[in-house]
Design a protein around this motif. Structure first.
Motif, mmCIF file in Angstrom:
data_model
loop_
_atom_site.group_PDB
_atom_site.id
_atom_site.type_symbol
_atom_site.label_atom_id
_atom_site.label_comp_id
_atom_site.label_asym_id
_atom_site.label_seq_id
_atom_site.Cartn_x
_atom_site.Cartn_y
_atom_site.Cartn_z
ATOM 1 N N MET A 27 0.826 -1.206 0.000
ATOM 2 C CA MET A 27 0.000 0.000 0.000
ATOM 3 C C MET A 27 0.864 1.262 0.000
ATOM 4 N N ALA A 28 2.022 1.186 0.662
ATOM 5 C CA ALA A 28 2.920 2.344 0.644
ATOM 6 C C ALA A 28 3.385 2.587 -0.792
ATOM 7 N N GLY A 29 3.734 1.486 -1.495
ATOM 8 C CA GLY A 29 4.132 1.617 -2.906
ATOM 9 C C GLY A 29 3.009 2.181 -3.750
ATOM 10 N N SER A 30 1.786 1.640 -3.560
ATOM 11 C CA SER A 30 0.645 2.118 -4.335
ATOM 12 C C SER A 30 0.399 3.602 -4.086
ATOM 13 N N ALA A 31 0.484 4.003 -2.829
ATOM 14 C CA ALA A 31 0.249 5.407 -2.490
ATOM 15 C C ALA A 31 1.278 6.295 -3.189
ATOM 16 N N MET A 32 2.526 5.810 -3.271
ATOM 17 C CA MET A 32 3.553 6.617 -3.927
ATOM 18 C C MET A 32 3.301 6.715 -5.438
ATOM 19 N N VAL A 33 2.722 5.655 -6.016
ATOM 20 C CA VAL A 33 2.421 5.699 -7.446
ATOM 21 C C VAL A 33 1.269 6.669 -7.716
ATOM 22 N N ILE A 34 0.277 6.649 -6.830
ATOM 23 C CA ILE A 34 -0.922 7.465 -7.048
ATOM 24 C C ILE A 34 -0.694 8.938 -6.711
ATOM 25 N N ALA A 35 0.134 9.195 -5.689
ATOM 26 C CA ALA A 35 0.279 10.560 -5.172
ATOM 27 C C ALA A 35 0.506 11.619 -6.262
ATOM 28 N N LEU B 88 -19.756 21.946 -2.565
ATOM 29 C CA LEU B 88 -19.898 21.244 -3.845
ATOM 30 C C LEU B 88 -18.540 20.916 -4.446
ATOM 31 N N GLY B 89 -17.651 21.915 -4.450
ATOM 32 C CA GLY B 89 -16.340 21.717 -5.071
ATOM 33 C C GLY B 89 -15.584 20.567 -4.438
ATOM 34 N N LEU B 90 -15.605 20.532 -3.116
ATOM 35 C CA LEU B 90 -14.864 19.501 -2.387
ATOM 36 C C LEU B 90 -15.410 18.112 -2.715
ATOM 37 N N ILE B 91 -16.758 18.006 -2.689
ATOM 38 C CA ILE B 91 -17.377 16.707 -2.935
ATOM 39 C C ILE B 91 -17.120 16.251 -4.368
ATOM 40 N N ARG B 92 -17.174 17.212 -5.306
ATOM 41 C CA ARG B 92 -16.921 16.852 -6.697
ATOM 42 C C ARG B 92 -15.495 16.327 -6.862
ATOM 43 N N THR B 93 -14.552 16.999 -6.207
ATOM 44 C CA THR B 93 -13.162 16.537 -6.272
ATOM 45 C C THR B 93 -13.043 15.119 -5.729
ATOM 46 N N LEU B 94 -13.702 14.889 -4.621
ATOM 47 C CA LEU B 94 -13.665 13.562 -3.996
ATOM 48 C C LEU B 94 -14.244 12.507 -4.945
ATOM 49 N N PHE B 95 -15.367 12.864 -5.590
ATOM 50 C CA PHE B 95 -16.022 11.930 -6.504
ATOM 51 C C PHE B 95 -15.153 11.614 -7.715
ATOM 52 N N LEU B 96 -14.323 12.588 -8.103
ATOM 53 C CA LEU B 96 -13.573 12.406 -9.347
ATOM 54 C C LEU B 96 -12.253 11.669 -9.148
ATOM 55 N N LEU B 97 -11.815 11.551 -7.899
ATOM 56 C CA LEU B 97 -10.511 10.933 -7.658
ATOM 57 C C LEU B 97 -10.349 9.537 -8.283
ATOM 58 N N PRO B 98 -11.361 8.663 -8.214
ATOM 59 C CA PRO B 98 -11.174 7.333 -8.807
ATOM 60 C C PRO B 98 -10.805 7.397 -10.289
ATOM 61 N N LEU B 99 -11.220 8.469 -10.939
ATOM 62 C CA LEU B 99 -10.977 8.607 -12.370
ATOM 63 C C LEU B 99 -9.499 8.769 -12.677
ATOM 64 N N VAL B 100 -8.757 9.412 -11.769
ATOM 65 C CA VAL B 100 -7.351 9.686 -12.051
ATOM 66 C C VAL B 100 -6.418 8.711 -11.340
ATOM 67 N N ALA B 101 -6.941 8.003 -10.344
ATOM 68 C CA ALA B 101 -6.084 7.098 -9.574
ATOM 69 C C ALA B 101 -5.598 5.958 -10.469
ATOM 70 N N THR B 102 -4.317 5.676 -10.412
ATOM 71 C CA THR B 102 -3.720 4.620 -11.227
ATOM 72 C C THR B 102 -4.428 3.287 -10.980
ATOM 73 N N PRO B 103 -5.049 2.689 -12.026
ATOM 74 C CA PRO B 103 -5.829 1.465 -11.824
ATOM 75 C C PRO B 103 -5.023 0.333 -11.202
ATOM 76 N N THR B 104 -3.746 0.246 -11.560
ATOM 77 C CA THR B 104 -2.926 -0.818 -10.970
ATOM 78 C C THR B 104 -2.925 -0.693 -9.450
ATOM 79 N N ALA B 105 -2.688 0.523 -8.966
ATOM 80 C CA ALA B 105 -2.584 0.739 -7.528
ATOM 81 C C ALA B 105 -3.934 0.524 -6.843
ATOM 82 N N THR B 106 -5.008 1.032 -7.445
ATOM 83 C CA THR B 106 -6.305 0.866 -6.782
ATOM 84 C C THR B 106 -6.743 -0.594 -6.830
ATOM 85 N N SER B 107 -6.356 -1.324 -7.889
ATOM 86 C CA SER B 107 -6.718 -2.738 -7.954
ATOM 87 C C SER B 107 -6.074 -3.504 -6.807
ATOM 88 N N VAL B 108 -4.816 -3.193 -6.531
ATOM 89 C CA VAL B 108 -4.146 -3.861 -5.414
ATOM 90 C C VAL B 108 -4.891 -3.551 -4.121
#
Lengths: 303, 311
Positions: free
Chosen positions: A271-279, B122-142
Motif C-alpha cells: 500500500m505504501a508503494g501504491s500510495a507513492m504511485v498514485i500521489a 460542492l467543489g470539495l465533494i466533486r473533487t472527492l467523486f472524481l478521484l477514482p478517475l485519475v487514480a492509477t488502476p494498478t494501484a487501486t486494484s491492489v
C-alpha cells in the motif's frame, strides 16, 4: 365580510406555510447531504484504506477488527517499500516516457489538427471521419502485428514502442479535440497575419496555439495521466526490471511483498508503494482539475 | 520560387535562402502535408496491422516468427465452434460489461442529479467523486484486492457490522464478476457523472418551467422531460464506457488473472494469454478478430440507438 376573510386568509396562512416550506427544504437538504456524505465515503474508501494500511505495522495489518486509524503510525513502511523495489528508477522511467509522449502528442496532433481545421484538401472530410472511427477500434485488434513490427525493429524491451507512436499524431482523440477548438478561433485573426506575410507554421505557433491554452492544458493532463496509468503496454514491451514503469513496478512489488512479510503478505509495503504511485496523479489532478473536467465535458457535448 | 521575395518579409533578400525556400514550398503544400503523419501512422499502426492480423489469423505462427504454416479457416473454426474457453470468455465479457455499464449509468445519473444544484461544499465533494478517475488502476486494484480479502478484509468486516453474511469476493467463482464490476463501476462512475452533469447544465429551462406550471411531479418531470432531453449525453457516456470496459485489463489481471478457474477470464485476458503467454500468434489473432466482431456488433447496435436519439 366574506371578501375580508378571503383577503386576510393568505396572510394568516402565510407564516406556517413558509415555515413548513423552510422545514421541508431543510429536511430535503439534510437528506441530500446525507446521501452525498455516504457516497463520498464509498468513493473515498479505497484511497483512505490504501493510506491507512500503508501506515500500519506488520502486526496491525492483520488485526481484526481492522484498525481505521493506524496506531502506531509506521512511516518507515515507505522507506522499506523504496528499498524493496527501485521506485526512484521507475519514477524516472515513467517521467521520461510521459514527458516525451506528452510533447510528441501535443506538437504533432496540433499540427495535424491545424491541417484539418484550417486548410482545404480534397478528401479532407473523409480522412477525418476515418480518423474518428479509429477511436472506436479496440487497440487489441492491431496489437499482435504492431508487436511483431516493433520486434523486427529491435524495439522490444526499449521505451521506443511506448514513445515513438505519439510523435506521429497517434491520438485521434487529441486531433479531434484540437480541431474542434481551432475551428472556433476567428479567421480574421489568422487572415491579418497572412496579409503580414506569416506562413502557416508562424500562424500555428504564434497565433493558434497561444489562443488554445485551455485545450493544450487539457490534452497535456490527459496524455500524461494516460501514460502514467498505462499498465498493458509496458507489460508487453518491457522485460528488464530496470526499464519498468511505476505501474509495472507495482507488479514486482506484489511478489516482493509476498516474500517480505513473515507468514503473510506485507500489505503495508504494497500500500505504501501504491500510495507513492498514485500521489503524483492526485497532485496533478488537484492543480489541473478544471482542465480535466473541461476535457471530459467537451467529449460529452461534442462527441 | 520568386514568390518568396515578393512577400514583405523577404524583400531585402533577392535570392531566398534554402531554408526559406523549403518553408515556402512546405507552406503551399501544407494542406496535403499536415495530415500526412497521421495518415502514415494510421496506415502503419492501424491499416497494416489490421491486414496483418487477418493474415496471421489464417496461419499458425510462433512468437519467434521462424515458422508459419497456412491453416486456412482452421483457427476461426476452432475459435467459434470448438473453443469452450472462447465461449466462456465471451460470456464473461458480456456479463462484466453490461453489469458495469448499467450500474455506472444508474449511479452516475443519481450523482449528477444530486450535484446539479448549488450548495456549500460542492467543489470539495466533486473533487472527492472524481478521484477514482485519475487514480492509477494498478494501484487501486491492489487496494481493492486487499480490501476484499475474505478472512480479514475490511469489506467483510463492514458486511458483518451491517449484519450481512461474509462474501468470498474475488476468491469465489460466482462472486468474482460482481466484485470486479464493483471495482470497475467505482472507476467509471465519475466519468458518467461528469458527462451527465454537463448535459444537465446545458438543458433548456423552458420545458421544466412549463411542466412546473402544469403541476407535473418531480418523477414525471424526470421521466418525460429530463431523460429524453438528456439522451445524447447518456448515449455518449454509454458508448465511451462500453468501449473502455471492453478494454479493461489491469484490474482483472492484477486481482484475479482470470481466475478463480476461468470465472473472470474476459476476451481481453484470453487473447493476451493466447498470444503472449502461449505464444500462439495465429490463434491469438483469430481470437482477437472474433473479439472485434463482437465489439463491432455492439457498436452497431449503439449507433442505431444514437441515430434514433437524434431524429
Amino acid at each position: 365580510m366574506l371578501q375580508e376573510t378571503a383577503s386576510r386568509a393568505p396572510y394568516v396562512a402565510a407564516r406556517p406555510a413558509s415555515q413548513r416550506r423552510a422545514r421541508v427544504r431543510l429536511a430535503r437538504n439534510a437528506l441530500s447531504y446525507a446521501i452525498l456524505g455516504l457516497l463520498s465515503c464509498v468513493m473515498a474508501l479505497p484511497l483512505f484504506w490504501m493510506l491507512s494500511t500503508s501506515l500500519k505495522t506488520y502486526r496491525n495489518v492483520y488485526a481484526f477488527p481492522p484498525q481505521w486509524i493506524p496506531n502506531p503510525v509506521a512511516w518507515e513502511n515507505y522507506a522499506e517499500a523504496l528499498s524493496v523495489v527501485p521506485f526512484p528508477l521507475y519514477f524516472r522511467n515513467t517521467m521520461l516516457i510521459a514527458v516525451l509522449v506528452m510533447a510528441g502528442n501535443l506538437v504533432t496532433c496540433a499540427v495535424v489538427a491545424y491541417g484539418f481545421a484550417r486548410l482545404n484538401a480534397p478528401g479532407k472530410n473523409l480522412l477525418f471521419s476515418i480518423l474518428l472511427s479509429t477511436m472506436m477500434l479496440p487497440g487489441q485488434v492491431t496489437l499482435i502485428p504492431v508487436y511483431i513490427l516493433f520486434q523486427r525493429l529491435g524495439w522490444v524491451n526499449t521505451f521506443a514502442p511506448l514513445i515513438v507512436p505519439s510523435w506521429f499524431a497517434h491520438s485521434a482523440f487529441s486531433i479531434f479535440l484540437f480541431r474542434q477548438f481551432f475551428m472556433s478561433i476567428p479567421h480574421e485573426l489568422t487572415d491579418a497575419a497572412k496579409i503580414d506575410g506569416a506562413n502557416h507554421f508562424v500562424i500555428l505557433s504564434r497565433i493558434i496555439v497561444p489562443l488554445s491554452k485551455p485545450v493544450v492544458a487539457t490534452l497535456g493532463v490527459f496524455t500524461f495521466m494516460g501514460v502514467w496509468n498505462d499498465f498493458f503496454h509496458p507489460l508487453i514491451y518491457l522485460q528488464d526490471q530496470s526499464k519498468f514503469t511505476l505501474a509495472l513496478g507495482l507488479l514486482s512489488l506484489i511478489s516482493a511483498a509476498r516474500e517480505a512479510g513473515a507468514g503473510g503478505e506485507a500489505w503495508n509495503l504494497l500500500m505504501a508503494g501504491s500510495a507513492m504511485v498514485i500521489a503524483p496523479m492526485v497532485v496533478v489532478f488537484f492543480f489541473a482539475q478544471r482542465y480535466f473536467i473541461e476535457g471530459i465535458t467537451l467529449t460529452g457535448l461534442k462527441g | 520560387m520568386q514568390t518568396v521575395s515578393a512577400r514583405p518579409g523577404g524583400v531585402e533578400k533577392l535570392t531566398p535562402g534554402l531554408a526559406e525556400r523549403v518553408v515556402s514550398l512546405l507552406d503551399r503544400r501544407l494542406a496535403v502535408i499536415l495530415p500526412l503523419p497521421a495518415i502514415v501512422v494510421m496506415l502503419v499502426l492501424m491499416g497494416y496491422p489490421f491486414v496483418n492480423t487477418l493474415l496471421l489469423s489464417i496461419q499458425q505462427v510462433d512468437l519467434t516468427l521462424t515458422r508459419s504454416v497456412f491453416v486456412g479457416t482452421d483457427n476461426f473454426r476452432k475459435v467459434l465452434f470448438e473453443d469452450e474457453r472462447f465461449r466462456n470468455s465471451v460470456f464473461v465479457t458480456v456479463y462484466f460489461s453490461m453489469a458495469s455499464v448499467t450500474l455506472e449509468l444508474v449511479f452516475g445519473m443519481a450523482m449528477a442529479l444530486v450535484l446539479n444544484r448549488e450548495f456549500r461544499g460542492l467543489g470539495l465533494i466533486r473533487t472527492l467523486f472524481l478521484l477514482p478517475l485519475v487514480a492509477t488502476p494498478t494501484a487501486t486494484s491492489v487496494t481493492w484486492m486487499i480490501m476484499m480479502e475474505p478472512s480479514i478484509g475490511v469489506l467483510n468486516y463492514l458486511l458483518e457490522i451491517l449484519g450481512l453474511p461474509p462474501s468470498l469476493w474475488i476468491a469465489g467463482p460466482t462472486t468474482v464478476i460482481p466484485s470486479l464490476v464493483m471495482v470497475n463501476v467505482w472507476h467509471g462512475v465519475p466519468f458518467v457523472m461528469l458527462i451527465l452533469l454537463a448535459g444537465l447544465r446545458s438543458l433548456p429551462k423552458e420545458p421544466f418551467e412549463s411542466a412546473l406550471i402544469d403541476g407535473a411531479s418531480k418523477v414525471q418531470v424526470f421521466v418525460h422531460i429530463t431523460l429524453p432531453l438528456l439522451r445524447p449525453s447518456i448515449v455518449v457516456a454509454l458508448l465511451f464506457r462500453t468501449i473502455d470496459t471492453l478494454k479493461v485489463f489491469d484490474a482483472i489481471w492484477i486481482m484475479t488473472r482470470g481466475g478463480p478457474g476461468r470465472a473472470s477470464e474476459t476476451l481481453h485476458v484470453y487473447s493476451y494469454l493466447t498470444a503472449f503467454e502461449f505464444y500462439d500468434l495465429g490463434y491469438g489473432s483469430a481470437v482477437i478478430l472474433a473479439f472485434m466482431g463482437i465489439i463491432l456488433a455492439i457498436s452497431l447496435v449503439w449507433m442505431k440507438v444514437r441515430q434514433r436519439s437524434w431524429i
